[in-house]
Scaffold this active site. Structure first.
Site, mmCIF file in Angstrom:
data_model
loop_
_atom_site.group_PDB
_atom_site.id
_atom_site.type_symbol
_atom_site.label_atom_id
_atom_site.label_comp_id
_atom_site.label_asym_id
_atom_site.label_seq_id
_atom_site.Cartn_x
_atom_site.Cartn_y
_atom_site.Cartn_z
ATOM 1 N N ASP A 54 0.864 -1.179 0.000
ATOM 2 C CA ASP A 54 0.000 0.000 0.000
ATOM 3 C C ASP A 54 0.897 1.225 0.000
ATOM 4 O OD1 ASP A 54 -2.345 1.610 0.193
ATOM 5 O OD2 ASP A 54 -1.951 1.865 2.327
ATOM 6 N N SER A 55 0.308 2.353 -0.334
ATOM 7 C CA SER A 55 1.061 3.603 -0.264
ATOM 8 C C SER A 55 1.350 4.002 1.178
ATOM 9 C CB SER A 55 0.272 4.713 -0.955
ATOM 10 O OG SER A 55 -0.957 4.900 -0.291
ATOM 11 N N CYS A 88 -4.225 -0.788 -2.468
ATOM 12 C CA CYS A 88 -4.240 0.665 -2.645
ATOM 13 C C CYS A 88 -5.016 0.926 -3.924
ATOM 14 C CB CYS A 88 -2.791 1.156 -2.763
ATOM 15 S SG CYS A 88 -2.632 2.889 -3.259
ATOM 16 N N GLU A 145 -3.228 9.061 7.797
ATOM 17 C CA GLU A 145 -1.798 8.803 8.032
ATOM 18 C C GLU A 145 -1.308 9.544 9.282
ATOM 19 O OE1 GLU A 145 0.650 6.891 6.325
ATOM 20 O OE2 GLU A 145 -0.894 5.976 5.098
ATOM 21 N N CYS A 166 -10.709 3.919 -1.419
ATOM 22 C CA CYS A 166 -9.331 4.132 -0.968
ATOM 23 C C CYS A 166 -9.192 3.325 0.311
ATOM 24 C CB CYS A 166 -9.076 5.619 -0.707
ATOM 25 S SG CYS A 166 -7.467 5.955 0.047
ATOM 26 N N HIS A 209 -7.525 3.681 2.808
ATOM 27 C CA HIS A 209 -7.449 4.478 4.039
ATOM 28 C C HIS A 209 -8.841 4.833 4.585
ATOM 29 C CE1 HIS A 209 -3.328 5.133 2.646
ATOM 30 N NE2 HIS A 209 -3.019 5.640 3.814
#
Lengths: 276, 276
Positions: free
Chosen positions: A10-11, A73, A152, A184, A186
Site C-alpha cells: 500500500d502507499s 491501494c 496517516e 481508498c 485508508h
C-alpha cells in the site's frame, strides 16, 4: 510455494484494512506487508510516478518470494493492476473490482457513489468496473484528497475529522445514492464519520472485506492455501516512521504488530525477510 | 466465447436460487439452465449414480458451447467438482467453497452448522472447505433429506413446512451455533421457516449469493464478461414437468420464465439451444 506469505503493498497504512480482513477470513495465511508511507499519499501524483513507486515495491515483494501480490491501494490498482498481471507470474489482485462487485450486490436503486483520491477518480476505474458487470448503474464519483493525510496522521476520531469529512462529501447531498464505495483503503478508518455524514440509508462499501474473499477464492481455486501447522509469522515493513506505523496498526488491527523500517529505494539488497 | 451463455445445472429447481443472484449481480449475462427434476433428489443416491447424472448434464451444457459451468447443486458439487475441473477446459464453479467462505466471514463464535442432503453431509465437503481456510471453526453437520422433496413439490409457505423443518433441525437446539450454512440450493426456498426455527441470533448462509460473486470474479478476471448489447436470452430446460418447473420458477424468481422439457438421457442429439 503455497507456504510462502501473501505480499500486500500500500502507499501507507491504508492497506492494513485488507490485512485485518485477511486475518479474519484467512487466519492461517502469512503476510509480508510493505507500506510506502515515505511517499504517501500517491493519490495526487502523476501516473508515471505512481507506477514507478508501485512496481519498485511489488518487485521487492516478488524478490522475497511471496506467493501472491495484493495491491491494497486503490490509486496503485487503478494505475498498475493490468501491467502487474503481465509482469509477474504469480496471481495479482487489486481492490477496485472487489469493491465494484460488492456495490452491485448492495445497491437497490442502482445509484452508487464513489470516493477516492484524485488519481483513482480521474482514472475512471470504478465506473468502468461497475459497468463491465452492470451497465445500468449510475455513478457519482467525488475526489476526497484530504482524507489520506488525515488517516496517516492518526486522526480518525469522528469529532476531529467530521468538519473535513462533511465538507468533502457535500456533493452527495442531493445525489440520491444508496451505496457509497470507500474507494481508498485508508477511508474505512474514517467510516464512522463518513457514516454520520451520509446517514443510515447509505451502505458503505469497504473493499477490504471483498478483497479478502477474492484472495480466499484464488488460494482455494489454485490450491495455494498455506498448509504449515505453525502459527503464521507476519512481517510489516514501512518506508516511513516505524513507530507511527506501529501505533496506527495496533489501533486499527486491535493487536500490537512489530514494524521495521525498510525503504526499497534506499537499500534494495539488504533486507532479508527471514531475519526481518 | 465471452458472449456464450453461462451453463447452470442442478438436480431440480434449487439452482434457480443461483440464477436469481446471477440476474441481480450480473444482469448482462445469459444463462442456459438444466434442471434434472426427473432424477431429483440426487441426495440419497450412491455417488457413482450422482456422478453419472451430473456428467451427462454437464456434457450436454458443454456441447451447447457454454463459456462456464456452474454446478448449482451441493450434492453434485460434493461428488463431481474436482473431476469436472479436470474434464472440461472451461471454468467450473461449485457452490460449496463459496458458502464456506461466507460462513467464515459471518461467524463470530466460530461455531457453524451445516444442513444438506445425506450425500453432501456424508461427503464431509463443507467441514473440509471450512478447515482448509480456517482450522478453528467447529462444525455441526445435520442431514435434512426431507427438504428437497418439499421444495420440489412447491411447498414453501412457512405454515405448511414448519413442523417438518422444526423436527429436522432439533439437533441444533443446544449446539450454540451462530451461523448455519444452507448446504443445498433448494433450502433458501425454506429460509423463512428455517429462520423461524433457528431464531434471529443465527445467520443463514445462502451459497447462491456467494456463488454469483465468484462467477463475477472469474468472468472479470478471465475477461469473459458478455459484451453483446442485446438483452440476454435465457433458456431453461428441465427433464421433469415443464409446467411445474415454470410455476416454481416464476414464484421464486419473481418473473415468468419459459421452460422447455428436455431430458439429456432421452435425446442427446435433438436439442438446439438456439431454437430451444
Amino acid at each position: 510455494m503455497r507456504n510462502q506469505p501473501i505480499g500486500v503493498m500500500d502507499s501507507g497504512v491504508g492497506g492494513l484494512t485488507v490485512v485485518s480482513e485477511i486475518w479474519r477470513q484467512l487466519p492461517r495465511e502469512e503476510i509480508l506487508f510493505y507500506g510506502d508511507s515515505a511517499r504517501c499519499p500517491y493519490g495526487d501524483r502523476p501516473a508515471a510516478e505512481i507506477a514507478e513507486f508501485t512496481f519498485r515495491a511489488l518487485d521487492f515483494l516478488v524478490e522475497q518470494r511471496v506467493k501472491m501480490l495484493v495491491i491494497a491501494c486503490n490509486t496503485a490498482t487503478a494505475v498498475c493492476l493490468d501491467w502487474a498481471r503481465e509482469r509477474y507470474d504469480i496471481p495479482v489482485l487489486g481492490v477496485i473490482a472487489p469493491g465494484a462487485r460488492a456495490a452491485i450486490a448492495a445497491t437497490t436503486n442502482q445509484r452508487v457513489g464513489i470516493i477516492g483520491t484524485h488519481a483513482t477518480i480521474s482514472s475512471n476505474s470504478y465506473p468502468r468496473a461497475l459497468h463491465l458487470t452492470h451497465r445500468g448503474i449510475a455513478t457519482v464519483p467525488v475526489a476526497c484528497p484530504r482524507f489520506v493525510s488525515i488517516v496517516e496522521q492518526g486522526l480518525t476520531a469522528s469529532a476531529e475529522v467530521l468538519p473535513v469529512v462533511a465538507d468533502s462529501l457535500r456533493e452527495f447531498s442531493d445525489a440520491n445514492i444508496d451505496t457509497l464505495i470507500l474507494g481508498c483503503t485508508h477511508y474505512p478508518l474514517l467510516a464512522s464519520a463518513i457514516g454520520q455524514v451520509m446517514g443510515p440509508s447509505v451502505t458503505l462499501i469497504n473493499s477490504a472485506e471483498e478483497t479478502a474473499r477474492d484472495i480466499s477464492f484464488v488460494l482455494a481455486d489454485q490450491q495455494m492455501t498455506r498448509t504449515h501447522m505453525t502459527e503464521p509469522n507476519h512481517v510489516f515493513l514501512t518506508s516511513g516512521d516505524a513507530g507511527a506505523f506501529a501505533d496506527i496498526g495496533a489501533r486499527w488491527l486491535g493487536r500490537a504488530i512489530a514494524v521495521s523500517r525498510h525503504d526499497v529505494w534506499e537499500c534494495g539488497e539488504c533486507f532479508d525477510a527471514a531475519g526481518g
